[in-house]
Design a protein around this motif. Structure first.
Motif, PDB file in Angstrom:
ATOM      1  N   GLU A 162      31.020  42.796  37.560  1.00 49.48           N
ATOM      2  CA  GLU A 162      31.958  42.572  36.452  1.00 49.48           C
ATOM      3  C   GLU A 162      31.204  42.257  35.163  1.00 49.48           C
ATOM      4  O   GLU A 162      31.541  42.791  34.092  1.00 49.48           O
ATOM      5  CB  GLU A 162      32.911  41.420  36.799  1.00 49.48           C
ATOM      6  CG  GLU A 162      33.890  41.742  37.920  1.00 49.48           C
ATOM      7  CD  GLU A 162      34.779  40.556  38.244  1.00 49.48           C
ATOM      8  OE1 GLU A 162      34.764  39.570  37.468  1.00 49.48           O
ATOM      9  OE2 GLU A 162      35.469  40.597  39.275  1.00 49.48           O
ATOM     10  N   LYS A 203      31.114  44.778  31.786  1.00 43.67           N
ATOM     11  CA  LYS A 203      31.467  44.336  30.439  1.00 43.67           C
ATOM     12  C   LYS A 203      30.332  44.617  29.456  1.00 43.67           C
ATOM     13  O   LYS A 203      30.575  44.936  28.291  1.00 43.67           O
ATOM     14  CB  LYS A 203      31.803  42.851  30.441  1.00 43.67           C
ATOM     15  CG  LYS A 203      33.123  42.536  31.155  1.00 43.67           C
ATOM     16  CD  LYS A 203      33.413  41.040  31.133  1.00 43.67           C
ATOM     17  CE  LYS A 203      34.729  40.734  31.850  1.00 43.67           C
ATOM     18  NZ  LYS A 203      35.020  39.273  31.854  1.00 43.67           N
ATOM     19  N   ASN A 260      30.956  47.125  26.165  1.00 47.66           N
ATOM     20  CA  ASN A 260      30.851  46.586  24.806  1.00 47.66           C
ATOM     21  C   ASN A 260      30.147  47.612  23.931  1.00 47.66           C
ATOM     22  O   ASN A 260      28.949  47.849  24.050  1.00 47.66           O
ATOM     23  CB  ASN A 260      30.067  45.271  24.834  1.00 47.66           C
ATOM     24  CG  ASN A 260      30.051  44.584  23.473  1.00 47.66           C
ATOM     25  OD1 ASN A 260      30.469  45.148  22.457  1.00 47.66           O
ATOM     26  ND2 ASN A 260      29.565  43.353  23.465  1.00 47.66           N
TER      27      ASN A 260
END
Length: 630
Positions: A35, A39, A43
């Motif tokens: 996770e 992310k 981004n």
């Protein structure tokens, strides 16, 4: 967040950390890392070059290598899963192999760190800085060369044996590079594990045997560390580290002189003159062995332990009164100073610096640990060392040469100690010193005592050129003419009645002695012997008549000359050598008589030859008459 996660993971008990990270794809830590990494990729403002870099940096700097290896394995799995998804999603903009590469490299580095840690045994637990990839790559905390040298010393302390092992390590096909991707194969890393386990078991057994005072013989066959870190196969640097390690080991066991001798053999391997490669390393290591381990003992020996804080009086005082141990130490000290004289300059020239820099640049990047341009230990030695003053070195060698000859009676040198009160201090080799004693008369007296000690130590064995070489070295160190000191030694051997010990050597040494000095002294010794012989003949009732058959003028001259020279050439009146030995000495003088400048000496030699021959002839006649009468 990743930083806090690392701190939490490293604080877990080992069993808990293992259970929480080894349950496949359903591992909670693995899913959480996926996770976090997802992310990072999603981004848009963040370009991911090294996935989970904060965790990677923490693993590289961790002091807990097993947990770091475990966490890095989980992170690699997470990076593999996420990067493959991102590779499909971005149509190759994110490459899974590139994303995994930093973590694969870190795992290989951690694998090598673990291997080194376990192979170093107890030393791995007492290092000031933790063994990890970050500290190793920094190059300012450890010396990989020292680690390999430690491992070599577990095999043997002998320089020639280690040299053979090093050659095998660099040429054998059995070893492999643990940093190479091929080493990821189970067969390879299991071999590394086996080496560590067998080495550990061998060390345990070694300690048990030594505690029971039993001889230790290894029953395991594990490869040396150098077999796996061939990029650091540098015989000179390894020998230098072994010398330092053996010196340190001897410092803890000063009674075991063989350890110090092994250190000196390693020093001898480093090179023999000022053109030696890596001169700054060679010089500083040799000076270090002298300054730290040998110099303080000589200072305490000559001036007491009050101002010598480097050594323990309780440990060293009993050894210093052991003449055999002290003689061995003095011999080793002489060897070390001789080696220092070969390479007295510390600072490396520009060419040498360029060579070291070039070697560092040319080191194979496929190998790890990296070969650093500088060695942290050698740099420290070089920084605190100075160029040696040759006069000071010569003076210290002279004093050590004296100690070599008087280890059973150090009182001989006590009257002269004030003249070298500045010797054997920390700075003594770097400041100008002169050979004591400065007064020529005192030096001659000391030399006479030393030669007497040498003659007495020889006993009845035949003197060879090796023994004569020691006498020559004494003359060189004390700035005394070689021919003169040889002549003194030969005369002293005859004075003590050791004719048989030098009869062969003297024939080959006439070209290397002062003939005038030898002839003058030999005539004095012969006259003293013959005078005692004639006294003995007068006391023997059956031999008195021999005196009347000898030349009266020659007998008077012998008696007068003996009285004049009895103080300079005293002899043992109770243990006179056979008259045949004295006659042989006269015959040797006859051989060199034509080379003497003094006609008076020639005449004296001729007279002595005639007299000794007459005595021998008359004694043989008396012996035959006695047999006939019986």
């Amino acid at each position: 967040l990743q930083q806090y996660f690392c701190e939490w993971f490293m604080s877990l008990p080992a069993e808990t950390a293992a259970k929480s990270s080894t349950f496949g794809t359903w591992c909670p830590i693995l899913r959480w890392l996926q996770e976090i990494l997802t992310k990072e990729y999603e981004n848009e403002e963040n370009v991911v070059t090294i996935p989970l870099k904060p965790i990677l940096d923490n693993c590289a700097a961790s002091s807990d290598l097993p947990k770091a290896f475990l966490l890095a394995s989980v992170c690699l799995e997470a990076v593999s899963i996420v990067s493959k998804l991102q590779e499909k999603k971005t149509y190759g903009k994110v490459l899974s192999l590139e994303a995994m590469k930093p973590w694969e490299n870190l795992l290989r580095k951690l694998r090598i760190c673990l291997f080194i840690y376990f192979r170093l045994g107890d030393y791995g637990n007492i290092t000031q800085f933790p063994i990890n990839p970050k500290n190793i790559e920094a190059g300012s905390y450890f010396s990989v060369f020292e680690w390999i040298a430690r491992d070599e010393l577990e095999t043997s302390h002998k320089q020639d044996e280690i040299a053979k092992v090093e050659h095998i390590c660099t040429t054998s096909s059995s070893g492999f590079n643990p940093y190479d991707p091929d080493a990821d194969a189970p067969k390879r890393w299991k071999l590394l594990q086996k080496n560590c386990i067998e080495f550990s078991q061998d060390n345990i057994r070694k300690k048990e045997q030594r505690s029971a005072n039993k001889h230790f013989v290894s029953t395991y066959e594990y490869f040396p560390l150098l077999m796996y870190i061939r990029s650091h196969s540098h015989p000179l640097k390894l020998a230098a580290h072994r010398a330092l390690l053996l010196g340190s080991k001897w410092g803890g066991k000063p009674g075991s002189l063989h350890i110090l001798k092994d250190a000196v053999n390693a020093l001898k391997f480093l090179g023999g003159d000022e053109s030696t490669s890596y001169q700054s390393i060679v010089s500083s290591v040799r000076i270090e062995i002298w300054q730290i381990y040998i110099r303080p003992i000589f200072r305490a020996l000559l001036f007491g332990f009050d101002d010598v804080h480097e050594v323990s009086e309780d440990v060293m005082a009993p050894l210093c009164v052991n003449s055999n141990w002290l003689r061995g130490l003095a011999n080793v000290a002489g060897d070390v100073l001789e080696l220092i004289e070969m390479t007295p300059i510390i600072k490396a020239d520009d060419d040498m610096i360029a060579i070291e820099h070039e070697e560092a640049e040319e080191s194979d990047t496929n190998y790890w640990p990296p070969v650093h341009e500088n060695d942290v230990i050698f740099d420290s030695l070089i920084a605190r060392s100075h160029d040696v003053n040759m006069n000071a070195l010569h003076a210290h060698r002279a004093v050590v040469s004296v100690v070599q000859m008087i280890t059973d009676d150090m009182s001989i040198i006590e009257p002269h100690c004030d003249e070298f009160s500045d010797f054997f201090l920390q700075h003594s080799l770097y400041t100008n010193q002169n050979v004591p004693p400065a007064d020529e008369t005192d030096r001659t007296e000391l030399l006479t005592v030393l030669l007497e000690k040498k003659v007495q130590s020889i006993g009845n064995k035949v003197v060879d050129h090796f023994e004569l070489g020691e006498i020559n070295r004494l003359g060189v160190l004390w700035n005394i003419d070689i021919e003169q000191i040889r002549s003194r030694f030969m005369l002293m051997m005859y004075r003590f009645g050791k004719d048989a010990a030098v009869d062969v050597l003297i024939l080959s040494s006439f070209k290397e002695i002062n003939l005038e000095m030898f002839a003058t002294g030999a005539i004095g010794i012969i006259c003293n012997r013959l005078n005692q012989t004639m006294i003995a003949l007068k006391k023997a009732r059956n031999l008195r008549s021999i005196i009347s058959m000898l030349d009266a003028d020659t007998c008077d001259w012998i008696r007068e000359h003996a009285q004049l020279t009895s103080d300079e050439y005293p002899i043992d009146k109770k243990n006179l050598p056979p008259l045949t030995s004295t006659h042989n000495l006269v015959l040797k003088l006859l051989q060199i008589s034509d080379q003497l400048n003094s006609s008076e000496s020639n005449t004296q030699i001729q007279s002595l030859s005639k007299l000794t021959e007459d005595i021998l002839v008359q004694m043989e006649l008396k012996e035959e008459q006695t047999k006939y009468t019986l």
